[in-house]
Motif scaffolding. Structure first.
Motif, short mmCIF file in Angstrom:
data_model
loop_
_atom_site.label_atom_id
_atom_site.label_comp_id
_atom_site.label_asym_id
_atom_site.label_seq_id
_atom_site.Cartn_x
_atom_site.Cartn_y
_atom_site.Cartn_z
N LYS A 33 0.83 -1.21 0.00
CA LYS A 33 0.00 0.00 0.00
C LYS A 33 0.86 1.25 0.00
CE LYS A 33 -4.28 -1.67 1.90
NZ LYS A 33 -5.49 -1.15 2.47
N SER A 34 1.93 1.23 0.78
CA SER A 34 2.84 2.37 0.85
C SER A 34 3.49 2.62 -0.51
CB SER A 34 3.89 2.10 1.92
OG SER A 34 4.82 3.15 1.97
N ALA A 35 3.93 1.54 -1.16
CA ALA A 35 4.55 1.67 -2.48
C ALA A 35 3.55 2.19 -3.51
CB ALA A 35 5.13 0.32 -2.93
N ALA A 36 2.30 1.73 -3.42
CA ALA A 36 1.27 2.19 -4.35
C ALA A 36 1.00 3.68 -4.16
CB ALA A 36 -0.02 1.38 -4.16
N LEU A 37 0.96 4.12 -2.92
CA LEU A 37 0.73 5.55 -2.67
C LEU A 37 1.92 6.38 -3.11
CD1 LEU A 37 -1.10 5.41 0.77
CD2 LEU A 37 -2.07 6.00 -1.45
N GLN A 38 3.13 5.86 -2.93
CA GLN A 38 4.32 6.57 -3.39
C GLN A 38 4.31 6.67 -4.92
OE1 GLN A 38 7.95 5.47 -1.43
NE2 GLN A 38 9.20 6.27 -3.07
N LYS A 39 3.86 5.60 -5.59
CA LYS A 39 3.75 5.61 -7.05
C LYS A 39 2.70 6.63 -7.49
CE LYS A 39 4.04 3.87 -11.30
NZ LYS A 39 4.09 5.02 -12.17
N LEU A 40 1.59 6.71 -6.76
CA LEU A 40 0.57 7.70 -7.05
C LEU A 40 1.17 9.10 -6.95
CD1 LEU A 40 -2.42 8.47 -7.56
CD2 LEU A 40 -2.74 8.38 -5.08
N GLY A 41 1.95 9.33 -5.90
CA GLY A 41 2.62 10.62 -5.72
C GLY A 41 3.58 10.91 -6.86
N GLN A 51 -2.65 19.51 -15.97
CA GLN A 51 -3.21 18.26 -15.47
C GLN A 51 -3.24 18.25 -13.95
OE1 GLN A 51 -0.43 15.66 -17.45
NE2 GLN A 51 -1.97 14.99 -18.93
N LEU A 52 -2.16 18.73 -13.34
CA LEU A 52 -2.07 18.76 -11.88
C LEU A 52 -3.17 19.63 -11.27
CD1 LEU A 52 -0.42 17.60 -9.57
CD2 LEU A 52 1.07 19.58 -9.71
N ALA A 53 -3.54 20.68 -11.99
CA ALA A 53 -4.59 21.57 -11.50
C ALA A 53 -5.95 20.87 -11.39
CB ALA A 53 -4.71 22.79 -12.41
N THR A 54 -6.13 19.76 -12.12
CA THR A 54 -7.39 19.03 -12.06
C THR A 54 -7.45 18.04 -10.91
OG1 THR A 54 -6.66 17.24 -13.52
CG2 THR A 54 -7.63 19.19 -14.58
N ILE A 55 -6.33 17.85 -10.22
CA ILE A 55 -6.27 16.90 -9.12
C ILE A 55 -6.60 17.62 -7.82
CG2 ILE A 55 -4.80 15.23 -7.90
CD1 ILE A 55 -5.21 14.48 -10.82
N PRO A 56 -7.53 17.08 -7.01
CA PRO A 56 -7.90 17.73 -5.75
C PRO A 56 -6.85 17.51 -4.66
CG PRO A 56 -9.15 15.71 -6.00
CD PRO A 56 -8.34 15.88 -7.26
N LEU A 57 -5.95 18.48 -4.51
CA LEU A 57 -4.88 18.38 -3.51
C LEU A 57 -5.05 19.47 -2.46
CD1 LEU A 57 -1.77 17.98 -5.87
CD2 LEU A 57 -3.10 16.18 -4.78
N ASP A 58 -4.75 19.12 -1.21
CA ASP A 58 -4.73 20.15 -0.18
C ASP A 58 -3.39 20.90 -0.30
OD1 ASP A 58 -2.67 18.90 1.61
OD2 ASP A 58 -4.22 17.37 1.84
N ASP A 59 -3.26 22.00 0.42
CA ASP A 59 -2.08 22.86 0.28
C ASP A 59 -0.78 22.14 0.60
OD1 ASP A 59 -3.66 24.95 -0.51
OD2 ASP A 59 -3.78 25.87 1.48
N GLU A 60 -0.77 21.35 1.66
CA GLU A 60 0.46 20.67 2.07
C GLU A 60 0.92 19.69 1.00
OE1 GLU A 60 2.24 18.36 5.99
OE2 GLU A 60 0.09 18.17 5.55
N LEU A 61 -0.02 18.93 0.47
CA LEU A 61 0.31 17.96 -0.57
C LEU A 61 0.72 18.66 -1.87
CD1 LEU A 61 0.46 14.94 -0.96
CD2 LEU A 61 -1.95 14.92 -1.53
N ALA A 62 0.03 19.72 -2.23
CA ALA A 62 0.38 20.48 -3.43
C ALA A 62 1.78 21.07 -3.32
CB ALA A 62 -0.65 21.59 -3.67
N ASP A 63 2.13 21.57 -2.13
CA ASP A 63 3.47 22.11 -1.91
C ASP A 63 4.53 21.03 -2.03
OD1 ASP A 63 2.37 24.60 -1.51
OD2 ASP A 63 2.49 24.51 0.70
N LEU A 88 2.51 11.56 3.20
CA LEU A 88 1.36 12.47 3.28
C LEU A 88 0.09 11.79 2.75
CD1 LEU A 88 2.93 15.84 2.06
CD2 LEU A 88 2.35 15.20 4.41
N LEU A 89 0.23 11.03 1.69
CA LEU A 89 -0.93 10.35 1.11
C LEU A 89 -1.48 9.26 2.03
CD1 LEU A 89 0.17 10.09 -2.63
CD2 LEU A 89 -1.73 11.43 -1.72
N ARG A 90 -0.60 8.62 2.81
CA ARG A 90 -1.06 7.57 3.74
C ARG A 90 -2.00 8.13 4.80
NH1 ARG A 90 4.25 5.73 3.18
NH2 ARG A 90 4.93 6.68 5.13
N HIS A 91 -1.88 9.41 5.09
CA HIS A 91 -2.70 10.03 6.13
C HIS A 91 -3.91 10.76 5.54
CE1 HIS A 91 0.27 8.95 9.10
NE2 HIS A 91 1.20 9.48 8.33
#
Length: 181
Positions: A33-41, A51-63, A88-91
């Protein structure tokens, strides 16, 4: 009727809740699961800004993604930043992010499919002439038969003279502008 999840027993005499039956994830499953989330990141880092603008990211993740985009991919800091994005994605609930990424991938696959269809149509006209032109006109009546025949003749002449494939490229642009959307 009561709603049961896949972890609950199916008999109605059950006196314990479904949470009692959830087993903790194995170490291997956590790593997957951790590897999958890292791959997503990492996939998010490789997106274009539009494309990135279409992804719903909070400020911390976007930064975090913005920082990763600035780091040289051959440096160790890039790998660590990807790990941080995975953390960050795991949380977070990543369902909306995964859906947005799937939509982008689907759109990209559709664009590739359309591009290959245009290439095939061009190839067929260049090699088969009137037969391919007639078949294409049945599907796309908005095309100009004379223009397509003219392209076919020019392509044939260019091949005979071993000239650069100018008409071949122009035919693709004509098909793209007329039927490619």
């Amino acid at each position: 009727m009561t709603h049961r999840n896949e972890y609950s027993e199916w008999d109605d005499n059950s006196s314990h809740s479904p949470e009692d039956e959830l087993e903790p994830l194995s170490k291997s499953e956590l790593k997957r699961k951790s590897a999958a989330l890292q791959k997503l990141g990492e996939d998010m880092v490789h997106l274009t800004p539009a494309q990135l603008a279409t992804i719903p990211l909070d400020d911390e993740l976007a930064d975090a993604v913005a920082v990763a985009r600035k780091i040289n991919r051959k440096k160790d800091g890039y790998r660590r930043q990807l790990q941080f994005i995975g953390k960050l994605l795991r949380h977070r609930d990543t369902e909306e992010i995964e859906q947005a990424m799937a939509m982008l991938n689907q759109k990209h696959a559709q664009q590739n499919s359309e591009f290959h269809a245009l290439e095939k149509a061009r190839e067929d006209i260049a090699n088969q002439g009137d037969t391919a032109i007639q078949a294409l006109l049945e599907t796309y009546p908005e095309l100009d038969r004379q223009k397509l025949r003219q392209f076919h003749r020019q392509i044939k002449k260019e091949k005979e003279k071993s000239a650069p494939p100018k008409a071949y490229r122009e035919l693709f642009q004509y098909l793209k502008s007329t039927i490619g959307g």
